[in-house]
Motif scaffolding. Structure first.
Motif, short mmCIF file in Angstrom:
data_model
loop_
_atom_site.label_atom_id
_atom_site.label_comp_id
_atom_site.label_asym_id
_atom_site.label_seq_id
_atom_site.Cartn_x
_atom_site.Cartn_y
_atom_site.Cartn_z
N PRO A 15 0.85 -1.19 0.00
CA PRO A 15 0.00 0.00 0.00
C PRO A 15 0.89 1.24 0.00
O PRO A 15 2.04 1.19 0.42
N PRO A 16 0.36 2.40 -0.43
CA PRO A 16 1.18 3.61 -0.48
C PRO A 16 1.72 4.00 0.89
O PRO A 16 2.87 4.40 1.01
N ALA A 17 0.95 3.88 1.97
CA ALA A 17 1.45 4.23 3.31
C ALA A 17 2.65 3.35 3.68
O ALA A 17 3.63 3.84 4.24
N LEU A 18 2.58 2.07 3.40
CA LEU A 18 3.68 1.16 3.75
C LEU A 18 4.96 1.55 3.02
O LEU A 18 6.05 1.53 3.59
N GLU A 19 4.84 1.93 1.77
CA GLU A 19 6.02 2.30 0.99
C GLU A 19 6.68 3.56 1.57
O GLU A 19 7.90 3.65 1.67
N ASP A 20 5.85 4.51 1.98
CA ASP A 20 6.40 5.73 2.60
C ASP A 20 7.13 5.39 3.90
O ASP A 20 8.19 5.94 4.19
N LEU A 21 6.54 4.48 4.68
CA LEU A 21 7.19 4.10 5.94
C LEU A 21 8.55 3.46 5.69
O LEU A 21 9.53 3.73 6.39
N THR A 41 9.88 0.52 12.63
CA THR A 41 9.64 -0.89 12.35
C THR A 41 8.43 -1.40 13.13
O THR A 41 7.67 -2.25 12.65
N ASP A 42 8.23 -0.85 14.35
CA ASP A 42 7.04 -1.23 15.11
C ASP A 42 5.76 -0.82 14.37
O ASP A 42 4.79 -1.58 14.30
N GLN A 43 5.80 0.39 13.79
CA GLN A 43 4.63 0.84 13.02
C GLN A 43 4.37 -0.07 11.83
O GLN A 43 3.24 -0.45 11.54
N ILE A 44 5.47 -0.42 11.15
CA ILE A 44 5.31 -1.26 9.95
C ILE A 44 4.75 -2.62 10.34
O ILE A 44 3.86 -3.17 9.69
N LEU A 45 5.28 -3.19 11.45
CA LEU A 45 4.82 -4.51 11.85
C LEU A 45 3.38 -4.49 12.34
O LEU A 45 2.67 -5.49 12.27
#
Lengths: 662, 256
Positions: A15-21, A41-45
């Motif tokens: 998703p676009p948000a994940l790519e930005d993260l 990384t906590d946010q991504i997980l």
């Protein structure tokens, strides 16, 4: 050895948000902002729980941020077990000094260069140097940075310092190519007792280190911290070369700066304490206290130090602590520390020796002897030092039997001259003359059969003969001297033989005496002339006495002359008619003579008193009358005071007059 | 008065005759000869002035300048040296050159004391120097790096040095010791210090910028290659007599 941080590639269909993260995460990793990286990384997980890249980045970031515990828990709590997590787990366990678990975890990982290097580090820390060196040998052809530094360190720790130069030659590396390698090579030279070469190499290493670190733009303090192992090692080399004052100054300097790394300070403190010995015991104890774990009541090394120092270094520090406590008569603390040492160092002899020393200090030599004997019987391969210590304790405590028994158990030095001498001395003190003789006989037999060039047979035979002569075994002594004369033919042995045999068989003694050479200075001496010489001396004696008599007479004459002085008489005095005797009171003061009359003075005193008193009374009466007649009472009071003052002034003057008359 | 009148008339008469008689070409030739002679004389004087045989040894106290002076002159340090209070000056053949007995030009070497109070003496010798040797103690370099760099900065920004582009040799002395730093390291560290110095010096006095020569290129880190005069770096050891690099440098600028 930390694994490299790998920036995560973006997923093919995120998703676009994940790519930005992930983009932000990459930026944080590039900037070494590991705290932010972990949060991200906590946010991504949270969004994608099973993302392998995010999980790996989190673990590596925690390791980079020195949060090893958190990294381990992250590995455990992750649902997916990635392939390289065994490697990361092994590294975390290595950082926590859980070396055996680290090795187990590493074995589950497929072998590659990184895993082998980590295995080398773990084996090095465990002290298994041979296995460590085997792995390094496999890397000999590959080009891995700083491999030679670790190889040399492992060789030195394995006690194979003689192989260091060969390894450097095969790698085609100079010892001065880096300051770490210079330091390690100097350590190998110290292990081989080449102290001057080690000193030169350490000085070169320090210069190289200064240059390299300054070019890296390190601060002065950081450079000093990096080079502090070299400074401490230089001081140690000075100590070994006999320059104790230089060594003490260097150690003190390192300790005072208080900026060096902990292990270097610990080594400097330990060496300084051992150099000072019994002097400044309380100061040394205070210096050792700074290495202590603050939260523990008893003396234990701080956790950081405990990790960094090797087993030998820790043992040296604890042993020095016990010795200092014994010197300072702090028996309780020493006992407490000694009881803990066998568990810390189960392989070592030092704890049992320290325990014996403690018991000796407490005047329990018997118990010290017991525990030393038990240890020696339990560990025969380490019994040599223990037997020697037991012998020393027993000898000092006045137990020569036990000391001799203990020495007799050390087989490889049984017949050395020093051991033989000590045994004989101990048995003599114990009153066991036959035992001492047996020791000497056994030594003579052993050296008779020995094929070594450095033969002590003659020395021991000589001593044995002297011993037997002292203890009344003249026949045995004579036999030993005969052996010496046959084998060595020395004049000393011949003299001993003649002296000994003369007591038993005069004829035989004369036979041997003929072999002795005549003294050169005694040829042609006549006994009769010697007797006459002594006679001449007797004749001379009275001649010496006569002048003394004359001198005495002269002295008497002189003293008489001094006594013949005539008494002086006054002019015109006739000693025949002296006349009346002078007044016996002529030297007494006039006041003290019997004819003295003090009448006049009494009259004058009476007159003076009367006139003065009358005058004062008249004035006083006048003042009183005026007071009554006048209405102004104030004036009267002041006048009275004035009169009193006048009267007071008068009396002292009268007293002074009397004194002046006298 | 009458005699003067007569002389005047005679002269005028003679002059008219001469001028009219001599052709113009000869006059031009005479003028050319005069001008050429004047130019030759001036050029000879100029050439003589350009030749200088003076080498100035300078640097901090204790760097080994006087030892190098004696080694150059006598090949020995005799009974050792003490800190100098006066410049040592002498004109001699280099000691290594006396043996071949070739016809060699003597060198005038001046050893100037390095104490900060005696540095004004340096100004007497710099204008007539053919080359400058800046001696650095390679063993005790780190504690003295700042002081040596300041001294070198002062020399490199002096008007007489910059205008005449006097070549300079940074000589790292005492390199026989095991703890002596390498010449590359010394050159790099001194470059760093001078880089800091020129920023601070120019910041202190912006009004006087016109009076002082700027060192290096603005906006770039300083390097000795940016100096108008040629700066070189060499090793030496006065105590052991290893001064061949120094002798080569001297002979390069004082031709034999």
């Amino acid at each position: 050895m930390a694994p490299k941080a790998k920036p995560a590639p973006s997923q093919p269909a995120p998703p676009p948000a994940l790519e930005d993260l992930f983009t932000t995460l990459n930026r944080h990793i590039q900037a070494s902002a590991y705290d932010n990286a972990v949060k991200l990384t906590d946010q991504i997980l949270a969004i994608a729980p099973g993302d392998e890249d995010a999980l790996r980045c989190k673990v590596v970031a925690l390791i980079k941020n020195d949060r090893v515990e958190d990294a381990l828990s992250a590995i455990h709590s992750s649902k997916k077990q990635l392939d390289d997590f065994h490697f990361l787990k092994a590294y975390c366990l290595y950082r926590q000094n859980k070396l055996d678990e680290a090795l187990e975890s590493l074995k589950r990982q497929e072998s590659n260069d990184e895993t082998m290097l980590l295995e080398c580090q773990i084996l090095y820390r465990l002290g298994k140097m041979d296995a460590c060196l085997d792995i390094y040998r496999k890397f000999q052809n590959s080009k891995i940075d700083n491999m030679e530094i670790n190889s040399v360190a492992a060789l030195v720790m394995a006690g194979r310092s003689s192989e260091v130069q060969g390894m450097l030659d095969s790698l085609r590396v100079k010892a001065t190519s880096s300051f770490e390698l210079a330091y390690n090579t100097a350590c190998s030279l110290i292990a081989r007792n080449k102290y001057s070469d080690a000193e030169q190499l350490l000085l070169s290493g320090r210069r190289i280190g200064q240059e390299v670190l300054m070019e890296d733009n390190l601060a002065d303090d950081d450079i000093e911290i990096e080079l502090s192992p070299i400074a401490v090692q230089l001081a140690y080399v000075h100590q070994l070369l006999g320059r104790k004052q230089d060594a003490i100054e260097a150690y003190t300097d390192v300790i005072k700066r208080d900026m060096a790394d902990e292990s270097s300070i610990a080594v400097a403190v330990n060496n300084l304490v051992s150099l000072k010995g019994p002097k400044d015991v309380s100061d040394s104890l205070r210096k050792l206290d700074r290495l202590k774990d603050k939260e523990n009541q008893s003396f234990r090394l701080a956790p950081g130090l405990d990790l960094k120092l090797s087993a030998k270094e820790k043992e040296a520090i604890y042993a020095n602590r016990v010795v200092l406590l014994l010197h300072a008569n702090k028996i309780e603390q020493a006992r407490e520390l000694v009881s803990a040492l066998p568990d810390m160092f189960p392989e070592s002899v030092i704890p049992i020796l320290l325990q014996a020393a403690l018991l000796v200090r407490e005047n329990k030599a018997g118990r010290a002897e017991e525990i030393l004997a038990q240890f020696a019987s339990k560990f025969p391969e380490k019994s040599k030092v223990v037997h020697l210590a037991r012998a020393q304790v027993a000898a000092a405590a006045g137990h020569p039997h036990i000391a001799a028994d203990s020495l007799a158990k050390i087989s490889d030095i049984q017949h050395m001259p020093a051991t033989v001498a000590t045994l004989v001395s101990l048995k003599e003190r114990a009153g066991d003359i036959d035992g001492a003789a047996a020791v000497l006989d056994a030594a003579i037999k052993w050296w008779s059969n020995a094929m070594t060039e450095d033969n002590k047979l003659n020395t021991i035979t000589q001593e044995a003969a002297s011993f037997k002569l002292r203890h009344g075994k003249e026949e045995d002594a004579a036999q030993l001297y005969e052996q010496l004369v046959k084998s060595q033919g020395s004049i000393e042995a011949l003299v001993g033989l003649v002296t000994t045999v003369a007591r038993m068989d005069v004829v035989k003694a004369e036979l041997y005496e003929k072999q002795l050479k005549a003294l050169p200075g005694l040829k042609g001496i006549d006994v009769d002339s010697l007797e006459r010489t002594s006679g001449v001396k007797q004749v001379d004696a009275p001649r010496v006495g006569v002048p003394e008599t004359y001198e005495e007479g002269k002295n008497k004459t002189k003293s008489k002359k001094k006594r013949k002085r005539k008494p002086r008489y006054p002019k015109g005095f006739d000693p025949a008619n002296p006349g009346p005797a002078p007044d016996p009171e002529r030297w007494l003061p006039k006041r003290e003579r019997s004819t003295y009359r003090p009448k006049r003075k009494d009259k004058r005193a009476a007159q003076v008193r009367g006139s003065q008193g009358a005058v004062v009374r008249d004035k006083h009466d006048t003042g009183a009358s005026s007071n009554n007649s006048n209405p102004k009472s104030n004036q009267g009071t002041s006048k009275g005071a004035a009169q009193n003052a006048v009267s007071e002034q008068t009396k002292p003057s009268s007293k002074s007059r009397k004194k002046s008359r006298n | 008065m009458e005699h003067l009148e007569q002389w005047k008339q005679q002269f005028l008469r003679w002059w008219r005759v001469a001028v009219h008689t001599v052709p113009p070409i000869q006059l031009y030739a005479v003028a050319a000869v005069l001008i050429l002679t004047t130019v030759l004389l001036l050029s000879i004087r100029f050439l003589k002035r350009a030749k200088s045989n003076t080498i100035v040894l300078t640097g901090l106290s204790g760097a080994g300048k006087t030892v190098l002076f004696y080694q150059l002159r006598d090949g020995s340090i005799h009974e050792g040296t003490v800190t100098s209070m006066e410049p040592n000056e002498d004109t001699f053949l280099l000691h290594s050159e006396t043996v071949p007995k070739r016809k060699v030009k003597p060198v005038c070497v001046v050893d100037v004391p390095g104490h900060s109070r005696l540095r004004p003496k340096l100004d007497e010798y710099l204008p007539k120097a053919a080359a400058i040797v800046f001696v650095v103690d390679a063993v005790d370099f780190l504690p003295n790096c700042r002081a040596a760099s300041e001294y070198l900065y002062d020399i490199l920004t002096k008007g007489s040095v910059v205008r005449k582009k006097i070549p300079l040799l940074i000589l790292c002395n005492k390199t026989d010791k095991v703890t002596a730093h390498s010449k590359e390291f010394i050159g790099k560290q001194m470059g760093k210090e001078i880089d800091k110095l020129r920023e601070s010096r120019s910041a202190i006095s912006p009004a006087d910028i016109a009076n002082e020569f700027n060192l290096g290129v603005p906006g770039e880190p300083f390097s000795f290659t940016q100096c108008p005069n040629k700066v070189r770096l060499q090793d030496a050891s006065g105590l052991t007599g290893e001064i061949s690099q120094l002798e080569q440098f001297i002979r390069e600028y004082v031709k034999p």
